[in-house]
Design a protein around this motif. Structure first.
Motif, mmCIF file in Angstrom:
data_model
loop_
_atom_site.group_PDB
_atom_site.id
_atom_site.type_symbol
_atom_site.label_atom_id
_atom_site.label_comp_id
_atom_site.label_asym_id
_atom_site.label_seq_id
_atom_site.Cartn_x
_atom_site.Cartn_y
_atom_site.Cartn_z
ATOM 1 N N UNK A 84 51.263 74.916 28.213
ATOM 2 C CA UNK A 84 50.145 75.850 28.124
ATOM 3 C C UNK A 84 49.664 76.272 29.508
ATOM 4 N N UNK A 85 49.402 75.297 30.390
ATOM 5 C CA UNK A 85 48.919 75.613 31.734
ATOM 6 C C UNK A 85 49.562 74.680 32.752
ATOM 7 N N UNK A 86 49.545 75.115 33.984
ATOM 8 C CA UNK A 86 49.938 74.278 35.113
ATOM 9 C C UNK A 86 48.659 73.981 35.880
ATOM 10 N N UNK A 87 48.393 72.719 36.125
ATOM 11 C CA UNK A 87 47.130 72.351 36.774
ATOM 12 C C UNK A 87 47.335 71.268 37.819
ATOM 13 N N UNK A 88 46.392 71.175 38.721
ATOM 14 C CA UNK A 88 46.344 70.138 39.746
ATOM 15 C C UNK A 88 45.202 69.196 39.379
ATOM 16 N N UNK A 89 45.477 67.898 39.400
ATOM 17 C CA UNK A 89 44.478 66.905 39.029
ATOM 18 C C UNK A 89 44.335 65.901 40.160
ATOM 19 N N UNK A 90 43.102 65.592 40.528
ATOM 20 C CA UNK A 90 42.828 64.579 41.546
ATOM 21 C C UNK A 90 42.042 63.418 40.947
ATOM 22 N N UNK A 91 42.394 62.207 41.340
ATOM 23 C CA UNK A 91 41.737 61.001 40.847
ATOM 24 C C UNK A 91 41.180 60.207 42.017
ATOM 25 N N UNK A 92 40.054 59.558 41.797
ATOM 26 C CA UNK A 92 39.489 58.662 42.811
ATOM 27 C C UNK A 92 38.847 57.470 42.107
ATOM 28 N N UNK A 93 39.134 56.292 42.584
ATOM 29 C CA UNK A 93 38.515 55.060 42.111
ATOM 30 C C UNK A 93 37.833 54.389 43.292
ATOM 31 N N UNK A 94 36.575 54.021 43.116
ATOM 32 C CA UNK A 94 35.808 53.348 44.156
ATOM 33 C C UNK A 94 35.218 52.082 43.557
ATOM 34 N N UNK A 95 35.304 50.979 44.293
ATOM 35 C CA UNK A 95 34.811 49.702 43.784
ATOM 36 C C UNK A 95 34.160 48.906 44.906
ATOM 37 N N UNK A 96 33.124 48.175 44.539
ATOM 38 C CA UNK A 96 32.461 47.266 45.463
ATOM 39 C C UNK A 96 32.091 46.016 44.694
ATOM 40 N N UNK A 97 32.198 44.863 45.337
ATOM 41 C CA UNK A 97 31.898 43.601 44.659
ATOM 42 C C UNK A 97 31.139 42.672 45.602
ATOM 43 N N UNK A 128 43.408 39.002 48.922
ATOM 44 C CA UNK A 128 44.153 39.879 49.827
ATOM 45 C C UNK A 128 45.588 39.371 49.930
ATOM 46 N N UNK A 129 46.551 40.079 49.314
ATOM 47 C CA UNK A 129 47.942 39.626 49.376
ATOM 48 C C UNK A 129 48.490 39.593 50.803
ATOM 49 N N UNK A 130 48.037 40.541 51.660
ATOM 50 C CA UNK A 130 48.548 40.560 53.034
ATOM 51 C C UNK A 130 48.069 39.355 53.845
ATOM 52 N N UNK A 131 46.906 38.797 53.476
ATOM 53 C CA UNK A 131 46.408 37.593 54.150
ATOM 54 C C UNK A 131 46.754 36.317 53.390
ATOM 55 N N UNK A 132 47.183 36.465 52.140
ATOM 56 C CA UNK A 132 47.577 35.306 51.347
ATOM 57 C C UNK A 132 46.421 34.451 50.877
ATOM 58 N N UNK A 133 45.248 35.033 50.654
ATOM 59 C CA UNK A 133 44.121 34.248 50.165
ATOM 60 C C UNK A 133 42.925 35.112 49.817
ATOM 61 N N UNK A 134 41.843 34.434 49.464
ATOM 62 C CA UNK A 134 40.596 35.100 49.093
ATOM 63 C C UNK A 134 39.694 35.258 50.320
ATOM 64 N N UNK A 135 38.871 36.296 50.296
ATOM 65 C CA UNK A 135 37.897 36.460 51.356
ATOM 66 C C UNK A 135 36.605 37.006 50.755
ATOM 67 N N UNK A 136 35.503 36.795 51.455
ATOM 68 C CA UNK A 136 34.171 37.168 50.970
ATOM 69 C C UNK A 136 33.908 38.645 51.222
ATOM 70 N N UNK A 137 33.287 39.317 50.229
ATOM 71 C CA UNK A 137 32.869 40.703 50.365
ATOM 72 C C UNK A 137 31.432 40.840 49.875
ATOM 73 N N UNK A 138 30.782 41.932 50.256
ATOM 74 C CA UNK A 138 29.447 42.215 49.732
ATOM 75 C C UNK A 138 29.418 43.658 49.226
ATOM 76 N N UNK A 139 28.292 44.082 48.665
ATOM 77 C CA UNK A 139 28.200 45.401 48.051
ATOM 78 C C UNK A 139 28.252 46.549 49.051
ATOM 79 N N UNK A 140 28.152 46.291 50.336
ATOM 80 C CA UNK A 140 28.233 47.368 51.327
ATOM 81 C C UNK A 140 29.682 47.674 51.731
ATOM 82 N N UNK A 141 30.665 46.923 51.214
ATOM 83 C CA UNK A 141 32.078 47.167 51.470
ATOM 84 C C UNK A 141 32.685 47.851 50.254
ATOM 85 N N UNK A 142 33.296 49.028 50.461
ATOM 86 C CA UNK A 142 33.867 49.797 49.370
ATOM 87 C C UNK A 142 35.392 49.811 49.451
#
Length: 73
Positions: free
Chosen positions: A31-44, A50-64
């Protein structure tokens, strides 16, 4: 893992052209040809793995954490 979590999912679709065509008796119709953009943002407020560091690290709500994608179709 965390005590508080913020999450946003956004999608924007922009039609480019209107095709309104099928391929003979093939059971598919475009029916149509369209361009679609997606964005996901999360804070915890807690910890994240972190797989690159091989462990868990602490985050706060100011880190997105942001993920972006686009699609044509």
């Amino acid at each position: 893992m965390g005590r508080k979590l913020l999450n946003a999912n956004l999608e924007y679709s922009l039609p480019m052209i209107e095709l309104a065509k099928g391929a003979g008796t093939f059971p598919m119709f475009l029916k149509t040809l369209e361009v679609v953009g997606f964005a996901d943002v999360m804070s915890v407020d807690g910890g994240g793995y972190r797989p690159d560091l091989g462990g868990y690290y602490r985050t706060d709500l100011s880190t997105y954490f942001v993920g972006l994608a686009r699609s044509y179709g």
